[in-house]
Design an enzyme around this catalytic site. Structure first.
Site, PDB file in Angstrom:
ATOM      1  CB  CYS A   1      -0.998  -0.038   1.154  1.00 16.99           C
ATOM      2  SG  CYS A   1      -2.317   1.192   0.974  1.00 16.99           S
TER       3      CYS A   1
ATOM      4  CG  HIS B   1      -4.374  -3.384   2.581  1.00 14.06           C
ATOM      5  ND1 HIS B   1      -3.518  -2.787   3.475  1.00 14.06           N
ATOM      6  CD2 HIS B   1      -4.913  -2.391   1.830  1.00 14.06           C
ATOM      7  CE1 HIS B   1      -3.545  -1.477   3.292  1.00 14.06           C
ATOM      8  NE2 HIS B   1      -4.373  -1.209   2.294  1.00 14.06           N
TER       9      HIS B   1
ATOM     10  CD  GLU C   1      -2.126  -5.538   5.288  1.00  9.24           C
ATOM     11  OE1 GLU C   1      -3.014  -4.676   5.452  1.00  9.24           O
ATOM     12  OE2 GLU C   1      -1.581  -5.739   4.181  1.00  9.24           O
TER      13      GLU C   1
END
Length: 252
Positions: free
Chosen positions: A112, A220, A222
């Site tokens: 990001c 994203h 994660e």
């Protein structure tokens, strides 16, 4: 052998009238639980950090997302209040770390804000408020919903055939959770575009002729790294690269 360690540059945050050096839990948790590596959170300072001293002590670099944006003056644009918030201490910390990690062949995963920092650090530019551009979707995080809903996987990206990231995610369409107001405009000379959204927004890059793992993604991974296969695959690949680098360091 003990687990290898990665550096995670901090964000500057203000709580209760004082300044904190902070990293979001999702990133360090995905590093621990999926990449199977430990994290050192690196304080963010406008000046005083020594990139090589930090990188001498770690086996990888994870540059996370953030609510702040890269300062436009760093890519030759004028800054307006609309483009914020900014975090000059983070910019000053991440840029030297990114450049030196690439030069030294230290595994790098940029997410990001991280992909935007990677692009600017290598000479590229960013587009701000991309949802205002003709033909570009609104990639911003939905308002007034819970966090899991906001980060739900709902958008496809198209992985380029023969790209670095295709080794881990395959080619063609992959569903991701891409949330951002800014995006790469001019791609840095040292970067190769790895994936795009249907509206043409650049969603992943890799470092050309990198000595090691060096990938940036706009989405994203994660957030759902423990349950989503593509997200997990990306963090596992990063962890494998970190372990390989740690092994080479130990053998040297």
């Amino acid at each position: 052998m003990s687990k290898p360690i990665i550096a995670v540059p901090a964000d500057i945050r203000e709580f209760d009238g004082t300044t904190w050096h902070a990293a979001q839990n999702q990133y360090v948790k995905a590093a621990l639980k999926v990449a199977d590596v430990m994290s050192f959170i690196i304080p963010a300072f406008v000046e005083g950090n020594d990139a090589d001293a930090i990188l001498d002590r770690v086996d990888g670099l994870l540059v996370s997302g953030s609510a702040t944006n890269v300062h436009p003056t760093l890519y030759g644009a004028e800054a307006s209040e609309k483009d914020g918030p900014f975090d000059p201490a983070r910019d000053a910390t991440t840029f030297p770390l990114i450049r030196r990690a690439i030069e030294r062949g230290i595994p790098l995963l940029a997410i990001c804000r991280g992909i935007q920092e990677l692009n600017v650090a290598l000479g590229g530019t960013l587009a701000t408020e991309i949802q205002e551009q003709p033909g570009v979707w609104d990639h911003r995080k939905p308002a007034d919903v819970d966090r899991d809903t906001a980060f739900s996987i709902r958008q496809d990206v198209i992985i380029a055939e023969g790209s670095c990231i295709a080794r881990y995610l395959g080619t063609g369409r992959v569903a991701v959770n891409s949330l951002h107001r800014q995006a790469i405009s001019k791609t840095a000379p040292g970067l190769q575009v790895e994936a795009i959204a249907d509206d043409g927004t650049i969603e992943a890059v890799s470092v050309i002729n990198a000595k090691g793992f060096a990938i940036g993604v706009q989405w994203h991974p994660e957030y759902w790294a423990e349950t989503d296969r593509p997200s997990r695959s990306l963090f596992q690949a990063f962890g494998d690269a970190v372990r390989d680098y740690a092994g080479m360091r130990a053998a040297a």
